[in-house]
Scaffold this active site. Structure first.
Site, mmCIF file in Angstrom:
data_model
loop_
_atom_site.group_PDB
_atom_site.id
_atom_site.type_symbol
_atom_site.label_atom_id
_atom_site.label_comp_id
_atom_site.label_asym_id
_atom_site.label_seq_id
_atom_site.Cartn_x
_atom_site.Cartn_y
_atom_site.Cartn_z
ATOM 1 N N LYS A 18 -31.615 11.956 33.485
ATOM 2 C CA LYS A 18 -30.527 12.901 33.181
ATOM 3 C C LYS A 18 -30.948 13.840 32.048
ATOM 4 O O LYS A 18 -31.932 13.562 31.347
ATOM 5 C CB LYS A 18 -29.292 12.103 32.766
ATOM 6 C CG LYS A 18 -29.516 11.274 31.515
ATOM 7 C CD LYS A 18 -28.469 10.197 31.351
ATOM 8 C CE LYS A 18 -28.678 9.473 30.031
ATOM 9 N NZ LYS A 18 -27.994 8.178 30.006
ATOM 10 N N TYR A 70 -33.641 30.750 3.608
ATOM 11 C CA TYR A 70 -32.219 30.918 3.276
ATOM 12 C C TYR A 70 -31.787 29.926 2.214
ATOM 13 O O TYR A 70 -32.178 28.748 2.249
ATOM 14 C CB TYR A 70 -31.363 30.653 4.513
ATOM 15 C CG TYR A 70 -31.462 31.699 5.585
ATOM 16 C CD1 TYR A 70 -31.144 33.027 5.327
ATOM 17 C CD2 TYR A 70 -31.866 31.340 6.864
ATOM 18 C CE1 TYR A 70 -31.219 33.987 6.335
ATOM 19 C CE2 TYR A 70 -31.943 32.286 7.878
ATOM 20 C CZ TYR A 70 -31.617 33.607 7.606
ATOM 21 O OH TYR A 70 -31.694 34.532 8.603
HETATM 22 C C1 LIG Z 1 -28.682 7.083 29.656
HETATM 23 C C2 LIG Z 1 -28.346 5.822 30.343
HETATM 24 C C3 LIG Z 1 -29.314 4.816 30.482
HETATM 25 C C4 LIG Z 1 -30.681 4.879 29.824
HETATM 26 O O1 LIG Z 1 -30.555 4.598 28.450
HETATM 27 P P1 LIG Z 1 -31.844 4.520 27.500
HETATM 28 O O2 LIG Z 1 -31.282 3.990 26.227
HETATM 29 O O3 LIG Z 1 -32.347 5.899 27.357
HETATM 30 O O4 LIG Z 1 -32.820 3.620 28.141
HETATM 31 C C5 LIG Z 1 -28.985 3.724 31.247
HETATM 32 N N1 LIG Z 1 -27.762 3.607 31.804
HETATM 33 C C6 LIG Z 1 -26.795 4.538 31.663
HETATM 34 C C7 LIG Z 1 -25.467 4.336 32.300
HETATM 35 C C8 LIG Z 1 -27.053 5.664 30.927
HETATM 36 O O5 LIG Z 1 -26.087 6.585 30.770
#
Ligand SMILES: *Cc1c(COP(=O)(O)O)cnc(C)c1O
Length: 363
Positions: free
Chosen positions: A37, A248
């Site tokens: 994702k 800045y």
């Molecule tokens: C993002 C996510 C993962 C993976 O998590 P990591 O900590 O990056 O391994 C697994 N399951 C779900 C439902 C997620 O949203």
């Protein structure tokens, strides 16, 4: 050098990514559902999925329908699970792309079910974010019996902070599963930290590693290889005198620096917080120049970052490493996160698309 390497860029080592997937699969001893994702945590979902194909994962986890569509357009044919809940008005689009939704209430299941397309039951065991509360699973027995899910899953909220919570949530998951009319074929619960923490064969059918694939481990012993480097070229150099300030707010140098510290040499990099080199790294970050650590000088600006390079001979055009390896030294994603008191997840996912991604081939 390639055009892409004339300003600032991200290098993704797909060979390391693939070896990380193999390492975590060998530990869990069940097929992977890699979570790719958010554009594979900023690494580029299509490039990452293509590299992971060789490891034969069960399928991929994404956050949105559009992310699934992008993978389909790139020819990825394996199952794709949309981990975030989606509205019923988007079900037709998800079905058209052959995506599996994560459903967590009776109305959604009743709306999706007649399509006959596979779906996974999302069970909330304590995170209170998404899914049917574990206590209520008995109430959706009928609709689940009519439209049986391919899989069911839950998600842990505090693997690293509170180990006892993992056992509590696992117990709730088992209780919820016992209320279903039948065991779905694919049960899954573990993200990267949970897989590392379990330290052996998964009790479920799939595991869902994310951040580990991209080189961020939890110090639980399953060290991933680094995958991502961020580099930039020096575009200007200047000498500044005692009394001068940088960036800045004129926050650098810190008050109380000594007269013998001057003059200082300042390098300007053409990348800033609009590239995802976060403002929190102002006066706190470190970078690598010719294998040596140099500090960030002053506030990070939208498009530029300054470094104090007084101690390292360098020229305009030289390459600076913001994350990654340079010579014998190496700044991990976690190192940089620590400098800025940031989450490694945020650092990765906020690397902006303005930075070209260069892929090293899988080996
Ligand atoms: C993002 C996510 C993962 C993976 O998590 P990591 O900590 O990056 O391994 C697994 N399951 C779900 C439902 C997620 O949203």
């Amino acid at each position: 050098m390639m055009r892409a390497m004339t300003r600032a860029w991200v290098e993704v080592d797909l060979g390391a990514l693939k070896r990380n997937a193999e390492k975590i699969a060998a530990a869990a001893r069940v097929p992977l559902l890699p979570t790719i994702k958010a554009d594979a945590y900023g690494m580029g979902a299509v490039g990452v999925a293509r590299a992971l194909e060789a490891t034969e994962p069960w399928g991929y986890g994404v956050g949105t329908i559009e992310e699934g569509e992008e993978l389909r357009a790139a020819g990825i044919a394996r199952p794709i699970l949309v981990l975030t809940p989606i509205l019923a008005e988007t079900f037709a689009a998800a079905q058209a792309a052959g995506l599996r939704p994560a459903l967590g209430d009776a109305a959604a299941i009743a709306a999706w079910g007649p399509s006959g397309a596979p779906w996974h039951l999302s069970i909330d065991t304590g995170m209170n974010r998404a899914g049917i509360p574990w206590r209520d699973v008995g109430r959706i027995r009928d609709v689940v019996a009519r439209f049986p899910p391919e899989g069911a899953f839950t998600h842990y909220h505090s693997v690293l902070k509170d180990r006892a919570s993992v056992a509590v949530q696992t117990g709730r998951f088992r209780d919820a599963l016992a209320q279903l009319p039948a065991r779905p074929a694919l049960l899954h619960a573990e993200s990267s930290a949970a897989i590392e923490h379990a330290g052996g064969r998964s009790p479920w059918d799939l595991v869902r590693p994310g951040v580990f694939l991209y080189g961020v481990g939890t110090a639980e012993g399953l060290d991933p290889e680094p995958v991502v480097s961020v580099r930039a070229r020096i575009v200007e150099l200047r000498a500044i005198q005692d009394g001068d300030t940088v960036s800045y707010g004129a926050t650098w140098p810190a008050p109380g620096s000594h007269p013998e510290d001057w003059p200082r040499r300042i390098a300007t990099l053409p990348l800033g917080y609009a590239d995802g080199y976060r403002r929190a790294l102002g006066n706190r970050g470190w970078a690598l120049l010719h294998g040596r650590r140099v500090p960030v000088a002053g506030a990070i600006t939208m498009d530029m970052t300054m470094l104090d390079v007084t101690d390292v001979p360098c020229d305009v055009g030289d390459v600076v490493t913001l994350f990654g390896r340079d010579g014998g030294d190496w700044l991990t994603v976690q190192d940089v996160a620590r400098f800025g008191h940031l989450s490694p997840y945020e650092l990765l996912t906020e690397l902006h698309s303005r930075l070209p991604r260069l892929y090293g081939e899988p080996q």
